[in-house]
Design an enzyme around this catalytic site. Structure first.
Site, mmCIF file in Angstrom:
data_model
loop_
_atom_site.group_PDB
_atom_site.id
_atom_site.type_symbol
_atom_site.label_atom_id
_atom_site.label_comp_id
_atom_site.label_asym_id
_atom_site.label_seq_id
_atom_site.Cartn_x
_atom_site.Cartn_y
_atom_site.Cartn_z
ATOM 1 N N HIS A 197 0.827 -1.209 0.000
ATOM 2 C CA HIS A 197 0.000 0.000 0.000
ATOM 3 C C HIS A 197 0.861 1.259 0.000
ATOM 4 O O HIS A 197 1.994 1.279 0.501
ATOM 5 C CB HIS A 197 -0.905 -0.011 1.241
ATOM 6 C CG HIS A 197 -1.955 1.030 1.229
ATOM 7 N ND1 HIS A 197 -1.779 2.267 1.830
ATOM 8 C CD2 HIS A 197 -3.206 1.054 0.697
ATOM 9 C CE1 HIS A 197 -2.874 2.991 1.675
ATOM 10 N NE2 HIS A 197 -3.754 2.277 0.997
ATOM 11 N N SER B 156 -4.828 -5.207 -1.771
ATOM 12 C CA SER B 156 -6.115 -4.556 -1.945
ATOM 13 C C SER B 156 -6.577 -4.451 -3.387
ATOM 14 O O SER B 156 -7.783 -4.412 -3.646
ATOM 15 C CB SER B 156 -6.075 -3.150 -1.333
ATOM 16 O OG SER B 156 -5.076 -2.355 -1.953
#
Length: 398
Positions: A145, A193
């Site tokens: 991320h 994600s």
């Protein structure tokens, strides 16, 4: 007008030009983003620009964000504790509600300490900024991320990125820096994600051995995977040195916690600026999060429902090579060019489905995609209808 005023005005022109060029470049590439006020973003029925959409863009995997039982818990927390925390945890912002949440997290996940933060972004940055020193090396999965990558770049340590989920490449990097005089940290996500795939935690841990600490950001795995929803690490029977869990996905709320041993927890309490100098999450929220944890542990039907919906979703779409198979609620459909991904998302929106196009810089420029997320609040009929519409949409792109 004074000379100093003229000087200030002339310097500001540089910002004007920079901003104008950046916005123009992004618009030319078809990558501009817009804020659109929506109603029901935490439910399966989203209203945007007056149009009702079945929401397949939410990270509310267990359907808790609008659950009446959890809403009642937060309302009860407000009655008990009021609205805000009014101070940082070190001053007066740490209450019995926070202590109870930390204790429940530790008991559930098997750690000695849990340190609370207002967001996953701040927890990730606090972890790396606080632990790392100039002589250290941090090894990060290439697809980690933005909060982690940015923290690694800005930290005083040396950062090296290993190929996505590639334990062999990680091993070669560890060998390359084995004589480094500082400490080493390997940082990965449990579930990624944008791709929905899981890190091979046992393989990574095997090559790490005693050469580094392993830290896992399990934002998208906690609540969904493993026994009682204990997440990616529990699903792979592994306990990392540090575990980051966030509350904005399966927990249906917001905030985050770093799970660790007692000494590391004390160290973060002393030196993590995001914790020490930031207003604590409201105690009413901590109270509601403790209720959410209880629901995650005991309501296995939510994970069972996700598995059922996943099967329905995959049944008609497995023949499309763009549809990536995952074992999580995150379902990427790789389109390629940003313009095509946007076109596909608009077609789905027109048909009544809220699906988002994910483009650069979130993903590589040639990997623009649709990101379909399933939640326990969806119905089988809703997922069947989406699958049928996706079939037509993907055939139209070929």
């Amino acid at each position: 007008m004074s000379e100093s005023s003229l000087t200030r005005c002339s310097k500001s022109i540089g910002f004007d030009e920079r901003i104008s060029k950046a916005l123009s470049d992004r618009a030319t590439k078809g990558l501009s983003r817009s804020l659109i006020a929506s109603q029901g973003g935490n439910t399966t029925e989203l209203i945007r620009n007056g149009q009702k959409l079945v929401n397949f863009s939410s990270n509310d995997y267990l359907g808790l964000a609008n659950d009446s039982e959890l809403i009642e818990a937060w309302q009860r927390g407000l009655s008990l504790y009021g609205c805000g925390s009014a101070a940082s945890p070190i001053v007066t912002g740490f209450s019995s509600a926070h202590a109870n949440l930390e204790s429940a997290l530790c008991e559930w996940l098997g750690f000695e300490r849990a340190v609370l933060f207002s967001s996953g972004f701040s927890a990730n940055q606090a972890l790396l900024f606080t632990l790392l020193e100039e002589s250290d090396v941090v090894y990060q999965d290439k697809l980690n991320h933005a909060s982690l990558i940015e923290a690694g770049i800005l930290s005083p340590a040396t950062m090296r990125r290993f190929k996505h989920n590639d334990d062999s490449h990680l091993s070669s990097l560890l060998n390359l820096y084995e004589h480094n005089c500082g400490s080493s940290l390997v940082m990965t996500e449990g579930v990624f994600s944008m791709d929905g795939d899981m890190a091979p935690l046992n393989a990574l841990n095997k090559v790490i051995g005693d050469r580094a600490w392993l830290a896992v950001d399990d934002a998208h795995g906690i609540g969904v995977l493993g026994k009682e929803g204990q997440g990616s690490c529990a699903a792979q029977d592994l306990k990392p040195n540090v575990l980051v869990v966030t509350f904005g996905k399966a927990f249906g709320l917001s905030g985050a916690a770093i799970l660790c041993d007692a000494s590391t927890g004390d160290y973060l309490t002393q030196f993590a600026r995001h914790h020490v100098y930031s207003t604590a999450m409201p105690p009413s929220q901590a109270y509601a999060l403790t209720k959410a944890l209880e629901m995650i542990k005991t309501q296995q039907w939510r994970r069972d429902k996700l598995a059922e919906l996943k099967s329905v979703y995959s049944e008609n779409l497995s023949r499309f090579e763009q549809v990536i198979k995952t074992e999580t609620p995150i379902n990427p459909i790789i389109i390629g060019e940003a313009e095509q991904a946007t076109k596909a998302a608009l077609a789905l929106n027109k048909a009544g489905f809220g699906v988002t196009a994910i483009r650069s810089p979130t993903v590589p420029s040639n990997q623009s995609r649709l990101r379909v997320t399933l939640t326990a609040a969806h119905s089988v009929d809703q997922v069947k209808s989406l699958s049928s519409c996706l079939e037509v949409t993907l055939q139209g792109l070929n």
